[in-house]
Design an enzyme around this catalytic site. Sequence first.
Site, mmCIF file in Angstrom:
data_model
loop_
_atom_site.group_PDB
_atom_site.id
_atom_site.type_symbol
_atom_site.label_atom_id
_atom_site.label_comp_id
_atom_site.label_asym_id
_atom_site.label_seq_id
_atom_site.Cartn_x
_atom_site.Cartn_y
_atom_site.Cartn_z
ATOM 1 N N LYS A 12 57.837 -44.273 -15.447
ATOM 2 C CA LYS A 12 58.178 -42.894 -15.811
ATOM 3 C C LYS A 12 59.261 -42.886 -16.906
ATOM 4 C CE LYS A 12 56.940 -41.271 -11.171
ATOM 5 N NZ LYS A 12 57.422 -40.608 -9.929
ATOM 6 N N TYR A 52 48.954 -34.626 -11.114
ATOM 7 C CA TYR A 52 49.700 -34.202 -9.923
ATOM 8 C C TYR A 52 49.093 -32.941 -9.296
ATOM 9 C CZ TYR A 52 53.498 -37.582 -10.729
ATOM 10 O OH TYR A 52 54.250 -38.727 -10.861
ATOM 11 N N ARG A 88 51.775 -50.465 -4.255
ATOM 12 C CA ARG A 88 52.597 -49.483 -3.536
ATOM 13 C C ARG A 88 53.758 -50.167 -2.832
ATOM 14 N NH1 ARG A 88 52.272 -43.970 -4.366
ATOM 15 N NH2 ARG A 88 52.723 -43.570 -2.173
ATOM 16 N N THR A 94 58.894 -43.546 -1.786
ATOM 17 C CA THR A 94 59.085 -42.498 -2.800
ATOM 18 C C THR A 94 60.566 -42.116 -2.938
ATOM 19 O OG1 THR A 94 56.926 -41.630 -2.199
ATOM 20 C CG2 THR A 94 58.338 -40.175 -3.479
ATOM 21 N N ASN A 115 62.624 -41.502 -9.847
ATOM 22 C CA ASN A 115 62.306 -42.736 -9.106
ATOM 23 C C ASN A 115 61.490 -43.734 -9.931
ATOM 24 O OD1 ASN A 115 59.909 -41.363 -8.976
ATOM 25 N ND2 ASN A 115 59.690 -41.429 -6.761
ATOM 26 N N HIS A 118 55.404 -44.769 -10.945
ATOM 27 C CA HIS A 118 54.299 -44.213 -10.166
ATOM 28 C C HIS A 118 53.266 -45.308 -9.918
ATOM 29 C CE1 HIS A 118 50.714 -41.942 -9.042
ATOM 30 N NE2 HIS A 118 50.084 -42.689 -9.933
ATOM 31 N N GLU A 129 42.856 -41.683 -11.684
ATOM 32 C CA GLU A 129 44.016 -41.717 -12.579
ATOM 33 C C GLU A 129 43.752 -42.589 -13.819
ATOM 34 O OE1 GLU A 129 47.163 -42.908 -9.907
ATOM 35 O OE2 GLU A 129 47.074 -40.996 -8.840
HETATM 36 P P1 RTP Z 1 54.150 -41.256 -7.258
HETATM 37 O O1 RTP Z 1 52.926 -40.363 -7.174
HETATM 38 O O2 RTP Z 1 55.071 -40.914 -8.398
HETATM 39 O O3 RTP Z 1 53.841 -42.716 -7.138
HETATM 40 O O4 RTP Z 1 55.009 -40.915 -5.987
HETATM 41 P P2 RTP Z 1 54.576 -40.877 -4.496
HETATM 42 O O5 RTP Z 1 53.098 -40.964 -4.306
HETATM 43 O O6 RTP Z 1 55.409 -41.941 -3.850
HETATM 44 O O7 RTP Z 1 55.100 -39.451 -4.077
HETATM 45 P P3 RTP Z 1 54.437 -38.009 -4.197
HETATM 46 O O8 RTP Z 1 54.710 -37.307 -2.914
HETATM 47 O O9 RTP Z 1 53.036 -38.078 -4.716
HETATM 48 O O10 RTP Z 1 55.365 -37.341 -5.285
HETATM 49 C C1 RTP Z 1 55.155 -37.572 -6.642
HETATM 50 C C2 RTP Z 1 56.482 -37.608 -7.343
HETATM 51 O O11 RTP Z 1 57.099 -36.328 -7.287
HETATM 52 C C3 RTP Z 1 58.502 -36.481 -7.258
HETATM 53 N N1 RTP Z 1 59.030 -35.843 -6.060
HETATM 54 N N2 RTP Z 1 60.100 -35.119 -6.067
HETATM 55 N N3 RTP Z 1 61.484 -33.567 -3.100
HETATM 56 C C4 RTP Z 1 61.410 -33.866 -4.378
HETATM 57 O O12 RTP Z 1 62.210 -33.484 -5.190
HETATM 58 C C5 RTP Z 1 60.298 -34.709 -4.802
HETATM 59 N N4 RTP Z 1 59.345 -35.178 -4.024
HETATM 60 C C6 RTP Z 1 58.537 -35.898 -4.823
HETATM 61 C C7 RTP Z 1 58.803 -37.970 -7.250
HETATM 62 O O13 RTP Z 1 59.046 -38.385 -8.601
HETATM 63 C C8 RTP Z 1 57.514 -38.551 -6.719
HETATM 64 O O14 RTP Z 1 57.354 -39.891 -7.109
#
Ligand code: RTP
Length: 151
Positions: A12, A52, A88, A94, A115, A118, A129
């Site tokens: 990112k 997203y 992962r 996350t 973070n 992705h 994707e």
């Molecule tokens: P990613 O898609 O980035 O690999 O992350 P992930 O599956 O671990 O998490 P996901 O729930 O899909 O969330 C995507 C990205 O959104 C941001 N996020 N911010 N509470 C918050 O402020 C929040 N929750 C999620 C993070 O950048 C997360 O990686």
Amino acid sequence: MSNTERTFIAVKPDGVQRGIYPEVLRRFTQRGFKLVAIKLTLADESLLRKHYADLQDKPFFPSLLSYMKSGPVLATVWEGKDVVKQGRSMLGATNPLNSAPGTIRGDFALDTGRNIIHGSDSVENAKKEIGLWFKPEELVESKATLASWIY
Ligand code: RTP
């Protein structure tokens, strides 16, 4: 033995700006995965909305979009044995508060909203994707025949 599973990994904007992307490339390469596509790109809003789509109703969605548009993203595709699940686990949780030391987020990130990386969470989402971020001709097929134990 099939080692042709693929995943989409994106460093990112904060991971690019902070210079963490070489470490990401090093870790995936040395773990045994093969790089099949890479590009530095500015993600536009329509791409990010598709990427997203499952998060569009979340309160953090607008800030997630502006974060992802804040600078270049290093988009990559990796191939190898169990690469989706391995990817992962290499990324870590996350929320960096829960990311184990030794994971990429556990070693380099502090905020969920910054973070740094992705990774696709399933083989099916990886296919989706990869198709969103890359044209088919941007994926490099290696014709080299390797012993099955060389990843
Ligand atoms: P990613 O898609 O980035 O690999 O992350 P992930 O599956 O671990 O998490 P996901 O729930 O899909 O969330 C995507 C990205 O959104 C941001 N996020 N911010 N509470 C918050 O402020 C929040 N929750 C999620 C993070 O950048 C997360 O990686």
